[in-house]
Scaffold this active site. Structure first.
Site, PDB file in Angstrom:
ATOM      1  N   GLY A 161       0.783  -1.179   0.017  1.00 25.94           N
ATOM      2  CA  GLY A 161       0.061  -0.125   0.107  1.00 25.94           C
ATOM      3  C   GLY A 161       0.921   1.334  -0.063  1.00 25.94           C
ATOM      4  O   GLY A 161       2.181   1.088  -0.027  1.00 25.94           O
ATOM      5  N   GLY A 162       0.479   2.388   0.000  1.00 30.06           N
ATOM      6  CA  GLY A 162       0.987   3.636  -0.066  1.00 30.06           C
ATOM      7  C   GLY A 162       1.911   3.903   1.087  1.00 30.06           C
ATOM      8  O   GLY A 162       3.055   4.445   0.748  1.00 30.06           O
ATOM      9  N   GLU A 163       1.518   3.898   2.424  1.00 27.49           N
ATOM     10  CA  GLU A 163       2.212   4.193   3.422  1.00 27.49           C
ATOM     11  C   GLU A 163       2.538   3.154   4.186  1.00 27.49           C
ATOM     12  O   GLU A 163       3.210   3.001   5.411  1.00 27.49           O
ATOM     13  CB  GLU A 163       1.659   5.321   4.380  1.00 27.49           C
ATOM     14  CG  GLU A 163       1.449   6.586   3.566  1.00 27.49           C
ATOM     15  CD  GLU A 163       0.835   7.487   4.514  1.00 27.49           C
ATOM     16  OE1 GLU A 163       0.128   7.340   5.501  1.00 27.49           O
ATOM     17  OE2 GLU A 163       0.798   8.811   4.433  1.00 27.49           O
ATOM     18  N   GLU A 164       2.175   1.758   4.002  1.00 23.42           N
ATOM     19  CA  GLU A 164       2.418   0.643   4.724  1.00 23.42           C
ATOM     20  C   GLU A 164       3.501  -0.123   4.376  1.00 23.42           C
ATOM     21  O   GLU A 164       3.577  -0.305   2.864  1.00 23.42           O
ATOM     22  CB  GLU A 164       1.078   0.159   4.964  1.00 23.42           C
ATOM     23  CG  GLU A 164      -0.085   0.932   5.509  1.00 23.42           C
ATOM     24  CD  GLU A 164      -1.317   0.328   5.622  1.00 23.42           C
ATOM     25  OE1 GLU A 164      -1.756  -0.764   4.803  1.00 23.42           O
ATOM     26  OE2 GLU A 164      -2.088   1.047   6.366  1.00 23.42           O
ATOM     27  N   PHE A 165       3.761  -1.058   5.012  1.00 19.31           N
ATOM     28  CA  PHE A 165       5.026  -2.132   4.704  1.00 19.31           C
ATOM     29  C   PHE A 165       4.470  -3.273   5.455  1.00 19.31           C
ATOM     30  O   PHE A 165       3.742  -3.200   6.278  1.00 19.31           O
ATOM     31  CB  PHE A 165       6.359  -1.841   4.894  1.00 19.31           C
ATOM     32  CG  PHE A 165       7.060  -0.511   4.470  1.00 19.31           C
ATOM     33  CD1 PHE A 165       7.654  -0.819   3.460  1.00 19.31           C
ATOM     34  CD2 PHE A 165       6.711   0.732   4.877  1.00 19.31           C
ATOM     35  CE1 PHE A 165       8.262   0.237   2.771  1.00 19.31           C
ATOM     36  CE2 PHE A 165       6.886   1.924   4.203  1.00 19.31           C
ATOM     37  CZ  PHE A 165       8.114   1.595   3.015  1.00 19.31           C
TER      38      PHE A 165
END
Length: 103
Positions: free
Chosen positions: A13-17
């Site tokens: 996702g955009g800001e997730e790891f």
């Protein structure tokens, strides 16, 4: 984080790891999550616009579960998302763990 050959990390996702630690115990998963949080904090990257902290920090939502037959990966991701949501509710720079008992 242990450097086992089966471990993996990547953007989700955009800001997730996502960090995948197959066969990790609850204590090892919690230690890995806390090590990630501490390492990010130790970078001391300035965050001038944050009212909460002087530097960049992270919230970590971690999940551990023994997969069940025919269970989808999304089940574990949902558990991790629930832990991340709790971390967001409970403040900055923290780790929350979700653990689903077998069955």
């Amino acid at each position: 984080m242990s450097k086992q050959p089966s471990n993996a990390a990547g953007r989700y996702g955009g800001e997730e790891f996502a960090v995948i630690l197959p066969h990790a115990s609850l204590s090892k998963a919690a230690a890995a999550a806390e090590a990630i949080r501490l390492n990010i904090e130790a970078l001391a990257i300035p965050h001038r616009l944050s009212p909460a902290a002087n530097g960049i920090t992270v919230r970590v939502g971690a999940a551990i579960a023994i997969p069940q037959p025919n269970e989808l990966a999304e089940t574990l991701l949902s558990l991790a998302d629930q832990a991340l949501y709790r971390a967001k509710q409970n403040g900055c720079n923290r780790v929350e763990i979700a653990c689903r008992a077998r069955g």
